[in-house]
Every structure is written in C-alpha cells, then in structure tokens.
Design a protein around this motif. Structure first.
Motif, PDB file in Angstrom:
ATOM      1  N   UNK A   1       0.830  -1.207   0.000  1.00  0.00           N
ATOM      2  CA  UNK A   1       0.000   0.000   0.000  1.00  0.00           C
ATOM      3  C   UNK A   1       0.866   1.259   0.000  1.00  0.00           C
ATOM      4  N   UNK A   2       1.983   1.208   0.739  1.00  0.00           N
ATOM      5  CA  UNK A   2       2.845   2.396   0.820  1.00  0.00           C
ATOM      6  C   UNK A   2       4.044   2.314  -0.127  1.00  0.00           C
ATOM      7  N   UNK A   3       3.943   1.418  -1.135  1.00  0.00           N
ATOM      8  CA  UNK A   3       4.966   1.294  -2.185  1.00  0.00           C
ATOM      9  C   UNK A   3       6.376   1.236  -1.604  1.00  0.00           C
ATOM     10  N   UNK A   4       6.500   0.449  -0.537  1.00  0.00           N
ATOM     11  CA  UNK A   4       7.795   0.345   0.135  1.00  0.00           C
ATOM     12  C   UNK A   4       8.348  -1.066  -0.050  1.00  0.00           C
ATOM     13  N   UNK A   5       9.434  -1.208  -0.825  1.00  0.00           N
ATOM     14  CA  UNK A   5       9.955  -2.554  -1.048  1.00  0.00           C
ATOM     15  C   UNK A   5      10.613  -3.135   0.200  1.00  0.00           C
ATOM     16  N   UNK A   6      10.430  -4.444   0.358  1.00  0.00           N
ATOM     17  CA  UNK A   6      11.077  -5.172   1.450  1.00  0.00           C
ATOM     18  C   UNK A   6      12.334  -5.830   0.884  1.00  0.00           C
ATOM     19  N   UNK A   7      13.453  -5.716   1.613  1.00  0.00           N
ATOM     20  CA  UNK A   7      14.692  -6.335   1.132  1.00  0.00           C
ATOM     21  C   UNK A   7      14.903  -7.737   1.688  1.00  0.00           C
ATOM     22  N   UNK A   8      14.776  -7.881   2.996  1.00  0.00           N
ATOM     23  CA  UNK A   8      15.034  -9.184   3.634  1.00  0.00           C
ATOM     24  C   UNK A   8      13.831  -9.591   4.461  1.00  0.00           C
ATOM     25  N   UNK A   9      13.623 -10.893   4.577  1.00  0.00           N
ATOM     26  CA  UNK A   9      12.527 -11.409   5.411  1.00  0.00           C
ATOM     27  C   UNK A   9      13.048 -12.609   6.182  1.00  0.00           C
ATOM     28  N   UNK A  10      12.718 -12.698   7.467  1.00  0.00           N
ATOM     29  CA  UNK A  10      12.920 -13.965   8.184  1.00  0.00           C
ATOM     30  C   UNK A  10      11.683 -14.197   9.042  1.00  0.00           C
ATOM     31  N   UNK A  11      11.353 -15.460   9.233  1.00  0.00           N
ATOM     32  CA  UNK A  11      10.144 -15.745  10.014  1.00  0.00           C
ATOM     33  C   UNK A  11      10.457 -16.749  11.119  1.00  0.00           C
ATOM     34  N   UNK A  12       9.653 -16.683  12.171  1.00  0.00           N
ATOM     35  CA  UNK A  12       9.623 -17.757  13.161  1.00  0.00           C
ATOM     36  C   UNK A  12       8.146 -18.065  13.346  1.00  0.00           C
ATOM     37  N   UNK A  13       7.835 -18.926  14.278  1.00  0.00           N
ATOM     38  CA  UNK A  13       6.434 -19.282  14.415  1.00  0.00           C
ATOM     39  C   UNK A  13       5.581 -18.116  14.909  1.00  0.00           C
ATOM     40  N   UNK A  14       6.192 -17.247  15.681  1.00  0.00           N
ATOM     41  CA  UNK A  14       5.377 -16.188  16.280  1.00  0.00           C
ATOM     42  C   UNK A  14       5.712 -14.794  15.767  1.00  0.00           C
ATOM     43  N   UNK A  15       6.725 -14.701  14.911  1.00  0.00           N
ATOM     44  CA  UNK A  15       7.106 -13.353  14.493  1.00  0.00           C
ATOM     45  C   UNK A  15       7.665 -13.367  13.082  1.00  0.00           C
ATOM     46  N   UNK A  16       7.621 -12.204  12.463  1.00  0.00           N
ATOM     47  CA  UNK A  16       8.269 -12.036  11.175  1.00  0.00           C
ATOM     48  C   UNK A  16       9.090 -10.745  11.234  1.00  0.00           C
ATOM     49  N   UNK A  17      10.301 -10.807  10.695  1.00  0.00           N
ATOM     50  CA  UNK A  17      11.133  -9.596  10.617  1.00  0.00           C
ATOM     51  C   UNK A  17      11.351  -9.259   9.158  1.00  0.00           C
ATOM     52  N   UNK A  18      11.226  -7.998   8.823  1.00  0.00           N
ATOM     53  CA  UNK A  18      11.512  -7.557   7.453  1.00  0.00           C
ATOM     54  C   UNK A  18      12.432  -6.344   7.519  1.00  0.00           C
ATOM     55  N   UNK A  19      13.113  -6.074   6.409  1.00  0.00           N
ATOM     56  CA  UNK A  19      13.916  -4.851   6.374  1.00  0.00           C
ATOM     57  C   UNK A  19      13.476  -3.978   5.199  1.00  0.00           C
ATOM     58  N   UNK A  20      13.607  -2.667   5.399  1.00  0.00           N
ATOM     59  CA  UNK A  20      13.307  -1.707   4.330  1.00  0.00           C
ATOM     60  C   UNK A  20      14.406  -0.639   4.326  1.00  0.00           C
ATOM     61  N   UNK A  21      14.559   0.048   3.205  1.00  0.00           N
ATOM     62  CA  UNK A  21      15.490   1.184   3.244  1.00  0.00           C
ATOM     63  C   UNK A  21      14.809   2.497   2.888  1.00  0.00           C
ATOM     64  N   UNK A  22      13.563   2.420   2.444  1.00  0.00           N
ATOM     65  CA  UNK A  22      12.828   3.649   2.132  1.00  0.00           C
ATOM     66  C   UNK A  22      11.926   3.974   3.320  1.00  0.00           C
ATOM     67  N   UNK A  23      12.292   5.040   4.043  1.00  0.00           N
ATOM     68  CA  UNK A  23      11.568   5.348   5.283  1.00  0.00           C
ATOM     69  C   UNK A  23      10.477   6.391   5.081  1.00  0.00           C
ATOM     70  N   UNK A  24      10.175   6.732   3.814  1.00  0.00           N
ATOM     71  CA  UNK A  24       9.241   7.855   3.608  1.00  0.00           C
ATOM     72  C   UNK A  24       7.867   7.613   4.239  1.00  0.00           C
ATOM     73  N   UNK A  25       7.440   6.336   4.339  1.00  0.00           N
ATOM     74  CA  UNK A  25       6.105   6.092   4.919  1.00  0.00           C
ATOM     75  C   UNK A  25       6.186   5.286   6.204  1.00  0.00           C
ATOM     76  N   UNK A  26       7.341   5.352   6.875  1.00  0.00           N
ATOM     77  CA  UNK A  26       7.539   4.482   8.045  1.00  0.00           C
ATOM     78  C   UNK A  26       6.433   4.649   9.093  1.00  0.00           C
TER      79      UNK A  26
END
Ligand code: ADP
Ligand code: ASP
Ligand code: MG
Length: 439
Positions: free
Chosen positions: A331-356
């Motif tokens: 929705x905020x046109x923000x690309x995700x670079x990395x993703x890791x998941x566990x059973x209870x959480x997901x972590x993602x990284x972004x470098x475009x902070x315009x809509x953080x």
C-alpha cells in the motif's frame, strides 16, 4: 550498435574528457555515448537545491558561484580554438543564468529536479563542443526527447525504445551519438531523474531499448571487485559474473553500479562490461547470462536499513498473516529487502523510510512491533552458493564476534544476506574478506 557510458570521474577533468574522446573514436561500431555530470557537480547541485529549499539565498548564490567558477576554468583547459571557446561560454552562461534566476522565484520539487539535471546537460554539451572542435562527426541526442518514467517512477522501456529507434532512424550512417545519463521526463512531462548514480541505469535502458551488442560502463576502477574497495584492503576484480550475481551486488551496495541497472540489459541479454577509463587495457568485468565458476564471488553491504519485527501470538497456524503484513508495505509502495520468520514473528527490512510512520501504525494492528534503525545488510554473492559446502560455515565463523540480527539463506542460489548493526558494517566486510575468500 553499442553503448559506452562514462561516469563522473571519467569526464571530471579536461584531460579525462580527451581520453573519453580517444576511447569512443577507436572502433568503428556505431555507439551511443552516455555521459554523467562532471564529478562533484551533482553533489553541488544537491547543495544548491538544499540551500534554496531552506530559503537561504545567500548560501545558494555562494554555491552557484563556486560551481560556475569551476566551469569557467574547465572549458578553457578543454578547448583550444576561439570558436569552440565562444560556444562553451554561451553554454555555461545559459545554464548558470538559469540557476541564478531561481534565486528570484519560489522553490518547489519540480524546480529542484530541474536543478539536478544541469550537470548532465552541461557535461554533454561541453563534450559535444570538443568533438566539434576536433571535427569528429557526432549527433547530439537530448535524453529528454526519449527517456521517460511513469507515475511510479519506473522507466517506460517500451516508449523509450520506440522513440529512440525513431530518432536514430533519422541519422543513418552516423557513428557517434552523445546523450545524457540520469535525466528523463516524468508522467507530468517535467524534468526528472533516475536517482543518484542513475547514468548506469540510462546506459542499460538504452542498451535494452535498441537491443545493443554491448553495454560498456566506463568508470574509475578496473571492474567489479570482490569486496568494497573503499572499506577493505586487498580486493580484486572479478573477470566474469552472471546478471543475477551483478544485480544482487548492485542492489546490496556495490556502488560501481546503480541498484537497478542490470535488469534492462538482462532482459535482452546484452552483455555488460565494467571498464576503467584510466586503464583502458585492463580486462575489467564481463557480466553475462551464464557463468561456469561455482562458489562465492563477492561481498557487498548496504547501510541505511531499518528492521521491523511484527510479533503476533495469532501467527501460529494463521494463514493469511504474512499476506496482511505484505499488503501494508505494498500500500505504501515500500519494497522489502530481507525477510525472516519464526512461528510467532516475522522480521523484514526496508530502506525507504518515507512512509515508516504510516506503515508502523497499520502493522500495530496486527501485533506488537519493534523497530531497529541504523542496520546494514551484508550480502555474499556467488554461483550456486547454497549448494557449495562450507560457505555458510565460513561466513558464520568470520562473523563470530559480530552480533547478527537476521540471516537469509537459500532464497536464491547465489546469495546469503545478513543483517548487522551498521556500526559493524566495515568490520563484517573486512572479516568476511579473509574468512570467505581463503577457505
Ligand atoms: P562513476 O562516477 O563512474 O559512476 P562511481 O563512483 O559511481 O563511478 O562507482 C565507482 C566506485 O564504486 C569505485 O571507485 C569504488 O570506490 C566503488 N565501489 C564500491 N563497491 C565496489 C565494488 N565491489 N567493485 C568496484 N567498485 C566498487
Ligand atoms: N550525476 C548523477 C549522480 O551523481 C548520475 C550519475 O553520475 O550516474 O548521481
Ligand atoms: Mg556511478
């Protein structure tokens, strides 16, 4: 037909421009020459824009005058004849009059992009004047006549190709064409650009648009090195790599290439060569579709990364959770670079902070959210590295003293990515250099 793109340092001094002239006149294949602004110019223009944006006209004027003075020295060293010098004076006058007029009118973003375009306009016009002075036949191709981006700032390759082919058809038998890197028109028909370092992207787009025989990127180093030469000692150039490997390295911080500059050439299988203007006989790097060598090729790092962790007790067995997370970034046109998941959480990284802020507000409805700013992605790239024994051990052993926040492995066959605090970036690159390339 081939493309030869010359970066800022390759045109940044009068004698270098003469070298560029020698390089483009060596062969007999028709060539589109793509030029960047003289080194330092785009940074100076950014500074002028910033001064105007903060309504500091005195500072803006000072910065315009400093840049102007640079060009007044440059053209006299570049050109010898009165006729050519008179032309160059008129070119410089026109562009600095434009900048000075901006001191008198109100500033906006569209004007800022016009300011940023002045560097490439000046470099190409001055270079073309040099060719005229030396009676070297060439055609001046204004990039603003054919380079365009859509409302999402994505290049319109189909339109670019159509327009460029039509323009080139008007000049049968011509061998040298000179155009600007970086600049383009946007969907409002305003002057825009392909972001910093974008001349590489222009070169690759032009190569794809005309299905060129080769796209040569001439710069100040003898090809893609196996680690960041600004940070690590004892790096070496890589002779051959695949499009996929080069794209990963460019995206994850190898400054020698604009992050998006590989896909257009890859689309039409145009080989990309990275070559050194100061050492034209050096082999450089050839980037092409298939490569044989297996194993780790290179390491790069990109800072300015933010990691976001979304933790939800309901994620367990909840299909659709990841979709809801990703929809917010979409929705905020923000690309995700990395993703890791566990059973209870997901972590993602972004470098475009315009809509953080908006992203975080919406993620908050899905679970508890933690944000770590000032992170760096360290990326290890090679061919079939997920099948090559020992790579992951060598990577982890090298980084044993560095806290690693995320690991992404196996997403593709040519990449391992790790997220570390940006303060550890240099150390990680240095340790990996000895750890990974010596096993
Ligand atoms: P240009 O002005 O020609 O576009 P850039 O400064 O954008 O040149 O890119 C070339 C620079 O990229 C080199 O001088 C080097 O410091 C830097 N660089 C960063 N990573 C790498 C790498 N892996 N291989 C080669 N150069 C790199
Ligand atoms: N002149 C632009 C910049 O400095 C584009 C480029 O050099 O590739 O970012
Ligand atoms: Mg560059």
């Amino acid at each position: 037909m081939k493309i030869m793109k010359f970066g800022g340092t390759s045109v940044g001094r009068p004698e270098r421009m003469h070298q560029v002239k020698d390089l483009i006149t060596r062969g007999d294949e028709p060539t589109i020459v793509v030029l960047s602004a003289l080194s330092g110019t785009t940074n100076a223009l950014v500074g002028i824009g910033e001064a105007l944006a903060s309504a500091d006209k005195i500072l803006a004027k000072e910065r315009i005058d400093t840049l102007h003075a640079h060009y007044l020295v440059f053209y006299k060293e570049l050109l010898k004849t009165e006729e050519a010098r008179t032309k160059a004076e008129a070119i410089i006058k026109e562009h600095f009059e434009f900048l000075n007029i901006l001191l008198k009118i109100s500033f906006n973003e569209a004007i800022n992009r016009d300011i940023l375009a002045q560097g490439e306009l000046l470099s190409t016009k001055l270079f073309y004047t040099l060719l005229e002075e030396l009676n070297i036949p060439a055609v001046f191709l204004p990039a603003l006549d054919f380079m365009s981006i859509d409302e999402n700032s994505e290049p319109e390759l189909g339109k670019i190709s159509e327009k460029l082919k039509a323009i080139l058809a008007e000049f049968p038998g011509e061998r040298i064409f000179v155009t600007q890197g970086y600049i383009c028109k946007n969907h409002r028909n305003e002057v825009d650009n392909l972001k910093r370092g974008g001349s590489d992207y222009t070169a690759s787009l032009v190569a794809a648009a005309i299905q060129a025989s080769a796209c040569e990127i001439w710069t100040d180093i003898d090809g893609m090195h196996n680690n960041d030469p600004r940070i690590v000692e004892k790096t070496r150039p890589i002779a051959v790599m695949s499009f996929d490997e080069a794209a990963e390295l460019a995206y994850f911080g190898a400054k020698i290439l604009h992050p998006a500059s590989i896909w257009p050439a890859q689309l039409y299988n145009v080989p990309v060569k990275l070559l050194n203007t100061m050492q034209p006989e050096a082999h450089g790097t050839l980037i092409k579709a298939e490569v044989d060598a297996i194993g780790v090729k290179a390491i790069a790092a990109k800072d300015g990364i933010t990691a976001i962790k979304i933790k939800s007790s309901r994620m367990l067995l909840a299909y659709g959770f990841l979709r809801r997370v990703f929809e917010i970034f979409e929705k905020y046109k923000t690309p995700i670079d990395m993703i890791t998941t566990s059973e209870v959480a997901v972590s993602v990284t972004i470098d475009d902070l315009s809509h953080l802020d908006q992203i975080l507000a919406e993620l908050d409805m899905l679970g508890s959210v933690e944000v770590d700013k000032n992170q760096a992605i360290v990326c290890i790239v090679g061919n079939q590295i997920s099948e090559t024994k020992g790579v992951i051990k060598a990577v982890m052993d090298s980084l044993e003293d560095i806290p690693v926040r995320m690991v992404s492995y196996g997403g593709s066959r040519h990449n391992v990515s790790l997220l570390v605090d940006a303060n550890y970036k240099n150390e990680a690159l240095q340790k990996l250099n000895t750890g990974v390339f010596s096993w």
